[in-house]
Design an enzyme around this catalytic site. Structure first.
Site, PDB file in Angstrom:
ATOM      1  N   ASN A  79       0.813  -1.218   0.000  1.00 30.41           N
ATOM      2  CA  ASN A  79       0.000   0.000   0.000  1.00 30.41           C
ATOM      3  C   ASN A  79       0.847   1.270   0.000  1.00 30.41           C
ATOM      4  O   ASN A  79       0.326   2.359   0.209  1.00 30.41           O
ATOM      5  CB  ASN A  79      -0.953   0.005   1.196  1.00 30.41           C
ATOM      6  CG  ASN A  79      -1.725  -1.295   1.309  1.00 30.41           C
ATOM      7  OD1 ASN A  79      -1.406  -2.145   2.125  1.00 30.41           O
ATOM      8  ND2 ASN A  79      -2.713  -1.462   0.446  1.00 30.41           N
ATOM      9  N   ILE A  86       1.137   6.884   0.338  1.00 37.88           N
ATOM     10  CA  ILE A  86       0.446   5.869   1.119  1.00 37.88           C
ATOM     11  C   ILE A  86      -0.996   5.741   0.651  1.00 37.88           C
ATOM     12  O   ILE A  86      -1.688   6.750   0.465  1.00 37.88           O
ATOM     13  CB  ILE A  86       0.444   6.258   2.615  1.00 37.88           C
ATOM     14  CG1 ILE A  86       1.871   6.556   3.069  1.00 37.88           C
ATOM     15  CG2 ILE A  86      -0.176   5.158   3.459  1.00 37.88           C
ATOM     16  CD1 ILE A  86       1.932   7.343   4.351  1.00 37.88           C
ATOM     17  N   CYS A  87      -1.447   4.507   0.474  1.00 37.29           N
ATOM     18  CA  CYS A  87      -2.842   4.283   0.109  1.00 37.29           C
ATOM     19  C   CYS A  87      -3.629   4.000   1.386  1.00 37.29           C
ATOM     20  O   CYS A  87      -3.603   2.900   1.912  1.00 37.29           O
ATOM     21  CB  CYS A  87      -2.949   3.106  -0.840  1.00 37.29           C
ATOM     22  SG  CYS A  87      -4.630   2.809  -1.360  1.00 37.29           S
ATOM     23  N   LEU A  88      -4.285   5.029   1.872  1.00 33.04           N
ATOM     24  CA  LEU A  88      -5.011   4.915   3.130  1.00 33.04           C
ATOM     25  C   LEU A  88      -6.292   5.733   2.987  1.00 33.04           C
ATOM     26  O   LEU A  88      -6.236   6.920   2.652  1.00 33.04           O
ATOM     27  CB  LEU A  88      -4.122   5.466   4.252  1.00 33.04           C
ATOM     28  CG  LEU A  88      -4.554   5.231   5.693  1.00 33.04           C
ATOM     29  CD1 LEU A  88      -4.598   3.740   6.002  1.00 33.04           C
ATOM     30  CD2 LEU A  88      -3.579   5.916   6.643  1.00 33.04           C
TER      31      LEU A  88
END
Ligand SMILES: [Zn+2]
Ligand SMILES: [Zn+2]
Ligand SMILES: [Zn+2]
Ligand SMILES: [Zn+2]
Ligand SMILES: [Zn+2]
Ligand SMILES: [Zn+2]
Lengths: 155, 489
Positions: A79, A86-88
């Site tokens: 992620n 950041i993939c959040l």
């Protein structure tokens, strides 16, 4: 710095007074909206023993808009991409003005403990994770040793 | 076709043999009705429309009419459920504009339904403590009357709400604005936004964006995808059918808004277009304007849409697509459009399989692309016909009506070739089996008749009118047959 919103002052004070365990976040001496963050790799994760540097920036619209966060230390994670982005969800569409810097940092720490290859940012890493989790974890551990060793000489 | 020699390179050159051969105007009108798109005419009684597989009822609306239509639906719901217009709007937006379902669910359990629709909450309201409570978003203190909350009771100061709305609207979010509370997904209705929002400019922006959202969410309304076109199409039902915008000429699928794509369905055409985009590098080399004659090897430039080529030098007839002898192309066993897969492919190495997959894709892509190109070239043919007809009429050689059939032939050719182009993604994704065999058979029939029609249209001046009209009829019948068997909507 004058004109800093009360909300940011309060949050900064609290981060200093009651730091989140395993995380340090220190505002830059010249820019109170820019934080130097260090996250310790959670135990029992392939990042254990590593110290990861991040930068966190509060945009003008904060808290209406989410903070901008990026890993500065290289990390092997489905992620997190090569640029450290950041993939959040809470950094994107799930942001709410009621969330805080500490919530964001806690979520990042949790992401290190539980990578989610089904919602990837880096497809190559995610594919590796899904096809051979053991080998991917080994790779992540190796990167932690190479790039995130506690002496902080590398990044 | 004996008189066609040397015409491959100079289609539509001046000739005076073009003549009306006494077809009555009655015949003409009948033909007109058969293949012209009278989209403004919604007469259901016409028998040819009842079994036209592409028939679809729709009408163009102006913004103001569409707005009126939405408002009417909103009002109906307000009256029925005794809710305010903002709530009614959110309910319709969130539930696909299905009034019956909304009314039924609401009447069964109003509170439960509103909660499920993110418009109500069982949460206890925040208590404001002290004379000057603190707003948790800005950390500043205000008097209690500065605090506002939605149904969920998350209290924030008016200034923070205003800032929140400003940020969201700037980002293009309107109907989807949520409460500022942590993990709270209560939606903010329009009246609340307008009560708080201070900047008039953003009010306008909100109205505009939310109107767009409402139209997009409505199953029977579509924005015309044409560039700078403001028309909204209203249909009776949401189906993957053909819409032709009379304002801008765009021809699109009502369901997905992409270019019309029968017989291929929405999902498959999307997959195909994505694949073509991803593989555009690999497929680049296909595009060629010139090829060598398969017999005498002289270089030939293609300047018409027709793929039946005749070498100007050695006069041999060949197919532009496969360079094979054209004489094989007219038969029942026409093979040019069919891809012959390696029957042992499953036992081959990965490497061979990958090469085979690419070969297959390039086969279909090549034909898809070639028909698209032919369509462009045939557009020029139409222009030429128009110019020449104009000239003839000016010289008193017949009236516009007399020459109309030429334009009709060109229009029909375009329609048939267009469908033919869209048979290739369909065939590419089809499973092997008898249905694919039938499809490929009909595809090859259409292929062959389209090229015959194209050949004749390009030579319209020396082709007998009756012959041309007969060819039009055959090509359209092939097209209709294929669509009737394979267009699933
Ligand atoms: Zn506030
Ligand atoms: Zn709320
Ligand atoms: Zn239009
Ligand atoms: Zn469609
Ligand atoms: Zn030749
Ligand atoms: Zn051929």
């Amino acid at each position: 710095m004058s004109g800093l919103p009360r909300r940011i002052i309060k949050e900064t004070q609290r981060l200093m007074a009651e730091p989140v365990s395993g995380i340090t976040a220190v505002p830059d001496e010249h820019n109170s909206r820019y934080f130097h963050v260090v996250v310790a790799g959670p135990s029992q994760s392939p990042y254990e023993g590593g110290l990861f540097k991040l930068e966190l920036f509060l945009p003008e619209e904060y808290p209406m808009s989410a903070p901008k966060v990026r890993f500065m230390t290289k990390i092997y994670h489905p992620n997190i991409d090569k640029l450290g982005r950041i993939c959040l969800d809470i950094l994107k569409d799930k942001w709410s003005p009621a969330l805080q810097i500490r919530t964001v940092l806690l979520s990042i720490q949790a992401l290190l403990s539980a990578p989610n290859p089904d919602d990837p940012l880096d497809n190559n890493v995610a594919d590796h994770w899904k096809s051979n989790e053991k080998s991917a974890i080994d790779q992540a551990r190796q990167w932690t040793q190479t790039y995130a060793k506690s002496n902080m000489n590398n990044h | 076709m004996s008189g066609d020699i040397n015409r491959q390179m100079s289609h539509m050159s001046e000739a005076s043999s073009m003549g009306s051969d006494g077809n009555s105007s009655e015949d003409l009108e009948e033909d007109n009705d058969y293949y012209m798109d009278n989209t403004d005419d919604l007469d259901l009684d016409c028998p040819s429309k009842a079994d036209d597989p592409e028939y679809f009822e729709y009408e163009p609306l102006q913004l103001i009419d569409a707005e009126g239509m939405l408002n009417e639906e909103i009002e109906t719901l307000c009256t029925k459920l005794k809710v305010n217009p903002s709530t009614a709007k959110m309910l319709l937006f969130g539930h696909n504009w299905n009034k019956e379902e909304i009314i039924e669910n609401y009447q069964r359990d109003p509170q439960g339904f509103l909660i499920e629709s993110h418009l109500a909450s069982r949460r206890k309201h925040d208590k404001l403590v002290g004379a000057r409570p603190t707003c948790s978003v800005c950390c500043r203190d205000f008097t209690s009357d500065s605090f506002l909350s939605l149904a969920c009771g998350h209290m924030f100061c008016r200034e923070c709400w205003d800032m929140h709305f400003q940020t969201q609207i700037q980002d293009g979010v309107t109907t989807g604005i949520e409460c500022m509370g942590k993990e709270c997904s209560i939606l903010v209705p329009e009246d609340f936004v307008f009560e708080v929002l201070t900047q008039p400019k953003l009010r306008d922006k909100y109205s505009k964006f939310s109107f767009n959202d409402l139209i997009k969410s409505h199953p029977r309304l579509r924005f015309c995808p044409g560039i700078d076109c403001s028309v909204i199409i209203k249909a009776k039902e949401c189906k993957a059918k053909k819409v032709e915008c009379q304002a801008c000429g765009a021809i699109f699928c009502f369901k997905c808004g992409l270019n019309y794509h029968a017989p291929t369905d929405c999902a498959v055409v999307k997959k195909w277009l994505t694949k073509c985009e991803d593989d555009s590098e690999t497929a680049n080399y296909i595009s060629a304007h010139t090829k060598d004659c398969p017999r005498c090897h002289v270089c030939i430039e293609k300047n018409g849409g027709c793929n039946h080529m005749q070498c100007p030098s050695c006069k041999c007839d060949f197919c532009w697509m496969c360079l094979g002898d054209w004489n094989n192309h007219g038969s029942e066993y026409y093979e040019c459009s069919r891809y012959k897969e390696n029957p042992n492919i499953a036992h081959e190495s990965m490497h061979v399989q990958a090469r085979e997959a690419l070969k297959k894709y390039l086969f279909y892509y090549g034909r898809w692309e070639n028909h698209a190109k032919s369509l462009q070239l045939e557009e020029l043919t139409t222009d030429k016909i128009q110019t020449r007809t104009q000239k003839k009429v000016m010289n008193n050689e017949g009236t516009w009506i007399d020459w109309q059939y030429l334009l009709q032939a060109a229009a029909l050719l375009k329609k048939c070739r267009y469908t033919l182009q869209y048979t290739y993604p369909y065939a590419y994704y089809m499973e092997k089996g008898s249905r694919k065999e039938l499809f490929e058979y009909q595809q090859s029939q259409l292929e062959s008749e389209v090229e015959n029609l194209s050949w004749k249209v390009e030579r319209a001046e020396i082709v007998d009118r009756g012959e041309l009209e007969n060819q039009m009829d055959i090509a359209e019948k092939r097209r209709q047959t294929l669509l009737k068997d394979f267009l699933e909507v």
